[in-house]
Design a protein around this motif. Structure first.
Motif, PDB file in Angstrom:
ATOM      1  N   LEU A 188      -6.543   2.073 -18.142  1.00 51.00           N
ATOM      2  CA  LEU A 188      -5.364   2.916 -18.348  1.00 51.00           C
ATOM      3  C   LEU A 188      -4.130   2.320 -17.656  1.00 51.00           C
ATOM      4  N   PHE A 189      -4.311   1.797 -16.439  1.00 48.42           N
ATOM      5  CA  PHE A 189      -3.175   1.134 -15.760  1.00 48.42           C
ATOM      6  C   PHE A 189      -2.668  -0.026 -16.611  1.00 48.42           C
ATOM      7  N   ALA A 190      -3.608  -0.776 -17.212  1.00 52.68           N
ATOM      8  CA  ALA A 190      -3.218  -1.908 -18.053  1.00 52.68           C
ATOM      9  C   ALA A 190      -2.505  -1.417 -19.319  1.00 52.68           C
ATOM     10  N   GLY A 223       9.302   1.436 -12.536  1.00 57.64           N
ATOM     11  CA  GLY A 223       8.109   1.467 -11.689  1.00 57.64           C
ATOM     12  C   GLY A 223       6.852   1.826 -12.462  1.00 57.64           C
ATOM     13  N   GLU A 224       5.745   1.640 -11.813  1.00 53.52           N
ATOM     14  CA  GLU A 224       4.428   1.991 -12.375  1.00 53.52           C
ATOM     15  C   GLU A 224       3.649   2.782 -11.326  1.00 53.52           C
ATOM     16  N   PRO A 225       2.802   3.729 -11.754  1.00 55.21           N
ATOM     17  CA  PRO A 225       2.614   4.167 -13.132  1.00 55.21           C
ATOM     18  C   PRO A 225       3.934   4.685 -13.709  1.00 55.21           C
ATOM     19  N   THR A 226       4.146   4.517 -15.012  1.00 53.75           N
ATOM     20  CA  THR A 226       5.414   4.895 -15.615  1.00 53.75           C
ATOM     21  C   THR A 226       5.480   6.404 -15.825  1.00 53.75           C
ATOM     22  N   ASP A 266      -0.822   1.388 -19.675  1.00 53.56           N
ATOM     23  CA  ASP A 266       0.496   1.889 -19.258  1.00 53.56           C
ATOM     24  C   ASP A 266       1.465   0.706 -19.110  1.00 53.56           C
ATOM     25  N   ARG A 267       0.967  -0.364 -18.520  1.00 49.95           N
ATOM     26  CA  ARG A 267       1.767  -1.582 -18.294  1.00 49.95           C
ATOM     27  C   ARG A 267       2.149  -2.240 -19.618  1.00 49.95           C
ATOM     28  N   SER A 268       1.229  -2.218 -20.539  1.00 49.89           N
ATOM     29  CA  SER A 268       1.487  -2.819 -21.847  1.00 49.89           C
ATOM     30  C   SER A 268       2.699  -2.153 -22.501  1.00 49.89           C
ATOM     31  N   ASP A 274       8.956  -1.013  -9.059  1.00 48.79           N
ATOM     32  CA  ASP A 274       8.194  -0.483  -7.936  1.00 48.79           C
ATOM     33  C   ASP A 274       6.730  -0.451  -8.408  1.00 48.79           C
ATOM     34  N   ARG A 275       6.002  -1.483  -8.107  1.00 46.12           N
ATOM     35  CA  ARG A 275       4.617  -1.778  -8.542  1.00 46.12           C
ATOM     36  C   ARG A 275       4.601  -2.442  -9.911  1.00 46.12           C
ATOM     37  N   TYR A 276       3.625  -3.349 -10.043  1.00 48.78           N
ATOM     38  CA  TYR A 276       3.430  -4.085 -11.294  1.00 48.78           C
ATOM     39  C   TYR A 276       1.973  -4.539 -11.333  1.00 48.78           C
ATOM     40  N   VAL A 277       1.697  -5.592 -12.070  1.00 49.07           N
ATOM     41  CA  VAL A 277       0.313  -6.026 -12.287  1.00 49.07           C
ATOM     42  C   VAL A 277      -0.445  -6.281 -10.973  1.00 49.07           C
ATOM     43  N   ILE A 302       0.846  -1.193   0.000  1.00 42.44           N
ATOM     44  CA  ILE A 302       0.000   0.000   0.000  1.00 42.44           C
ATOM     45  C   ILE A 302       0.887   1.250   0.000  1.00 42.44           C
ATOM     46  N   ASP A 303       0.287   2.389  -0.300  1.00 40.54           N
ATOM     47  CA  ASP A 303       1.002   3.661  -0.270  1.00 40.54           C
ATOM     48  C   ASP A 303       1.640   3.830   1.111  1.00 40.54           C
ATOM     49  N   GLY A 304       2.915   4.226   1.153  1.00 32.57           N
ATOM     50  CA  GLY A 304       3.581   4.457   2.430  1.00 32.57           C
ATOM     51  C   GLY A 304       4.257   3.221   3.009  1.00 32.57           C
ATOM     52  N   SER A 320      -0.446  -4.534  -8.332  1.00 29.80           N
ATOM     53  CA  SER A 320      -1.083  -3.296  -7.864  1.00 29.80           C
ATOM     54  C   SER A 320      -2.478  -3.172  -8.467  1.00 29.80           C
ATOM     55  N   SER A 321      -2.600  -3.523  -9.743  1.00 35.58           N
ATOM     56  CA  SER A 321      -3.924  -3.465 -10.380  1.00 35.58           C
ATOM     57  C   SER A 321      -4.872  -4.466  -9.745  1.00 35.58           C
ATOM     58  N   LEU A 322      -4.369  -5.680  -9.497  1.00 35.49           N
ATOM     59  CA  LEU A 322      -5.235  -6.709  -8.902  1.00 35.49           C
ATOM     60  C   LEU A 322      -5.721  -6.260  -7.525  1.00 35.49           C
ATOM     61  N   ALA A 323      -4.828  -5.656  -6.733  1.00 35.21           N
ATOM     62  CA  ALA A 323      -5.202  -5.256  -5.377  1.00 35.21           C
ATOM     63  C   ALA A 323      -6.033  -3.964  -5.370  1.00 35.21           C
ATOM     64  N   TYR A 324      -5.513  -2.901  -6.005  1.00 36.25           N
ATOM     65  CA  TYR A 324      -6.196  -1.602  -5.934  1.00 36.25           C
ATOM     66  C   TYR A 324      -7.505  -1.590  -6.727  1.00 36.25           C
ATOM     67  N   GLN A 325      -7.469  -2.116  -7.953  1.00 40.57           N
ATOM     68  CA  GLN A 325      -8.677  -2.011  -8.767  1.00 40.57           C
ATOM     69  C   GLN A 325      -9.781  -2.946  -8.250  1.00 40.57           C
ATOM     70  N   SER A 326      -9.402  -4.063  -7.647  1.00 44.15           N
ATOM     71  CA  SER A 326     -10.456  -4.897  -7.058  1.00 44.15           C
ATOM     72  C   SER A 326     -10.983  -4.221  -5.789  1.00 44.15           C
ATOM     73  N   LEU A 332      -2.352   9.182 -16.391  1.00 47.64           N
ATOM     74  CA  LEU A 332      -2.962   8.504 -15.248  1.00 47.64           C
ATOM     75  C   LEU A 332      -2.780   9.287 -13.955  1.00 47.64           C
ATOM     76  N   ARG A 333      -1.539   9.704 -13.699  1.00 52.84           N
ATOM     77  CA  ARG A 333      -1.252  10.463 -12.478  1.00 52.84           C
ATOM     78  C   ARG A 333      -2.103  11.720 -12.407  1.00 52.84           C
ATOM     79  N   ARG A 334      -2.181  12.430 -13.544  1.00 51.09           N
ATOM     80  CA  ARG A 334      -3.008  13.654 -13.586  1.00 51.09           C
ATOM     81  C   ARG A 334      -4.460  13.322 -13.274  1.00 51.09           C
ATOM     82  N   MET A 335      -4.957  12.267 -13.900  1.00 50.59           N
ATOM     83  CA  MET A 335      -6.365  11.911 -13.737  1.00 50.59           C
ATOM     84  C   MET A 335      -6.654  11.403 -12.322  1.00 50.59           C
ATOM     85  N   LEU A 336      -5.655  10.780 -11.684  1.00 49.30           N
ATOM     86  CA  LEU A 336      -5.866  10.289 -10.315  1.00 49.30           C
ATOM     87  C   LEU A 336      -6.019  11.466  -9.365  1.00 49.30           C
ATOM     88  N   VAL A 337      -5.256  12.533  -9.632  1.00 47.78           N
ATOM     89  CA  VAL A 337      -5.328  13.720  -8.781  1.00 47.78           C
ATOM     90  C   VAL A 337      -6.657  14.437  -8.994  1.00 47.78           C
TER      91      VAL A 337
HETATM   92  P1  TYD Z   1       2.393   5.388  -6.609  1.00 51.05           P
HETATM   93  O1  TYD Z   1       3.183   4.169  -6.444  1.00 51.05           O
HETATM   94  O2  TYD Z   1       1.942   6.115  -5.381  1.00 51.05           O
HETATM   95  O3  TYD Z   1       3.115   6.382  -7.596  1.00 51.05           O
HETATM   96  P2  TYD Z   1       4.060   7.610  -7.219  1.00 51.05           P
HETATM   97  O4  TYD Z   1       4.415   7.508  -5.788  1.00 51.05           O
HETATM   98  O5  TYD Z   1       5.220   7.398  -8.136  1.00 51.05           O
HETATM   99  O6  TYD Z   1       3.223   8.792  -7.594  1.00 51.05           O
HETATM  100  O7  TYD Z   1       1.117   5.025  -7.483  1.00 51.05           O
HETATM  101  C1  TYD Z   1       0.083   5.947  -7.631  1.00 51.05           C
HETATM  102  C2  TYD Z   1      -1.213   5.323  -7.196  1.00 51.05           C
HETATM  103  O8  TYD Z   1      -1.675   4.453  -8.224  1.00 51.05           O
HETATM  104  C3  TYD Z   1      -1.127   4.503  -5.936  1.00 51.05           C
HETATM  105  O9  TYD Z   1      -2.128   4.941  -5.017  1.00 51.05           O
HETATM  106  C4  TYD Z   1      -1.438   3.101  -6.380  1.00 51.05           C
HETATM  107  C5  TYD Z   1      -2.203   3.287  -7.643  1.00 51.05           C
HETATM  108  N1  TYD Z   1      -2.105   2.176  -8.621  1.00 51.05           N
HETATM  109  C6  TYD Z   1      -3.242   1.444  -8.936  1.00 51.05           C
HETATM  110  O10 TYD Z   1      -4.323   1.698  -8.394  1.00 51.05           O
HETATM  111  N2  TYD Z   1      -3.167   0.442  -9.855  1.00 51.05           N
HETATM  112  C7  TYD Z   1      -2.003   0.138 -10.492  1.00 51.05           C
HETATM  113  O11 TYD Z   1      -1.964  -0.793 -11.333  1.00 51.05           O
HETATM  114  C8  TYD Z   1      -0.819   0.891 -10.167  1.00 51.05           C
HETATM  115  C9  TYD Z   1       0.481   0.583 -10.849  1.00 51.05           C
HETATM  116  C10 TYD Z   1      -0.925   1.908  -9.215  1.00 51.05           C
END
Ligand code: TYD
Length: 192
Positions: A63-65, A35-38, A67-69, A88-91, A8-10, A93-99, A46-51
């Motif tokens: 989009l995560f998929a 690492g990912e997101p790349t 980016d990974r591709s 630093d993160r891979y597939v 998880i983050d942190g 992360s998608s399985l855990a966060y997106q689920s 992705l980073r912009r859209m997450l914010v």
């Molecule tokens: P993070 O590792 O925090 O990136 P950085 O520290 O370089 O900005 O990743 C950003 C967020 O994206 C983090 O909360 C986890 C999430 N994430 C997903 O939800 N799915 C994914 O497949 C990946 C790679 C990240």
């Protein structure tokens, strides 16, 4: 050899990834740290859209998929050249966060089915409460974030039953965690 750091983050993935890479280089391995997101176009989007928010979870997952591709082109090129790749993160992360975001795990797996398994996944485990304290500052929606990260952690703990996973207690100090990372990685390298 592809090694993924997850958590998880942190959890301290970034720090542990850097220390692991240094350790491997000192032992003569050629290592690529990534690492990912790349930092590529899709990762930056992705980073912009997450914010800013506003994307459907489904769209984020796609989009995560995507980016990974693109990321895999570089990963596969490095692996083919005989380098160890530490990501630093891979597939996972998608399985855990997106689920944890409410998407069906099987669907997330399907849209990522092009991604080969990592040979070794170092899952850095710690309670969200501790992780968020480490991150400091970001207190917005704190309660929700803890709840969300609890779900992410539960998903990771389920994944960590997999053969390629090593669960590492990340609530300890940097040096102790690094020592365990090194023990686990040495064991895998010897077993090859
Ligand atoms: P993070 O590792 O925090 O990136 P950085 O520290 O370089 O900005 O990743 C950003 C967020 O994206 C983090 O909360 C986890 C999430 N994430 C997903 O939800 N799915 C994914 O497949 C990946 C790679 C990240």
């Amino acid at each position: 050899m592809l090694i993924a750091l997850e958590g998880i983050d942190g959890a301290g993935k970034g720090t542990q990834a850097r220390l692991l890479v240094e350790w491997l280089r000192e032992r003569g391995y050629r290592v690529h740290l990534t690492g990912e997101p790349t930092s590529g176009e899709i990762g930056r989007l992705l980073r912009r859209m997450l914010v800013s928010g506003g994307l459907l979870s489904r769209t984020e997952a796609l989009l995560f998929a995507a980016d990974r591709s693109e990321h895999l082109r570089e990963i596969e090129r490095r692996l083919a050249a005989g380098e160890v790749v530490v990501t630093d993160r891979y597939v996972y992360s998608s399985l855990a966060y997106q689920s944890a975001s409410g998407l069906e795990l099987e669907w997330v797996r399907q849209i990522n089915s092009f991604a080969p398994e990592a040979e070794l996944v170092l899952y850095l485990d710690l309670p969200p409460q501790v992780a968020l304290e480490r991150l400091g500052g970001r207190r917005r929606d704190r309660y929700e974030r803890v709840e969300f990260l609890e779900r992410v952690r539960r998903a990771y703990l389920e994944l960590a039953k997999g053969e390629n996973f090593e669960l590492i207690d990340a609530s300890r100090g940097v040096e102790e965690v690094h020592a365990e990372v090194v023990r686990v990685v040495s064991r895998r390298l010897e077993g090859r």
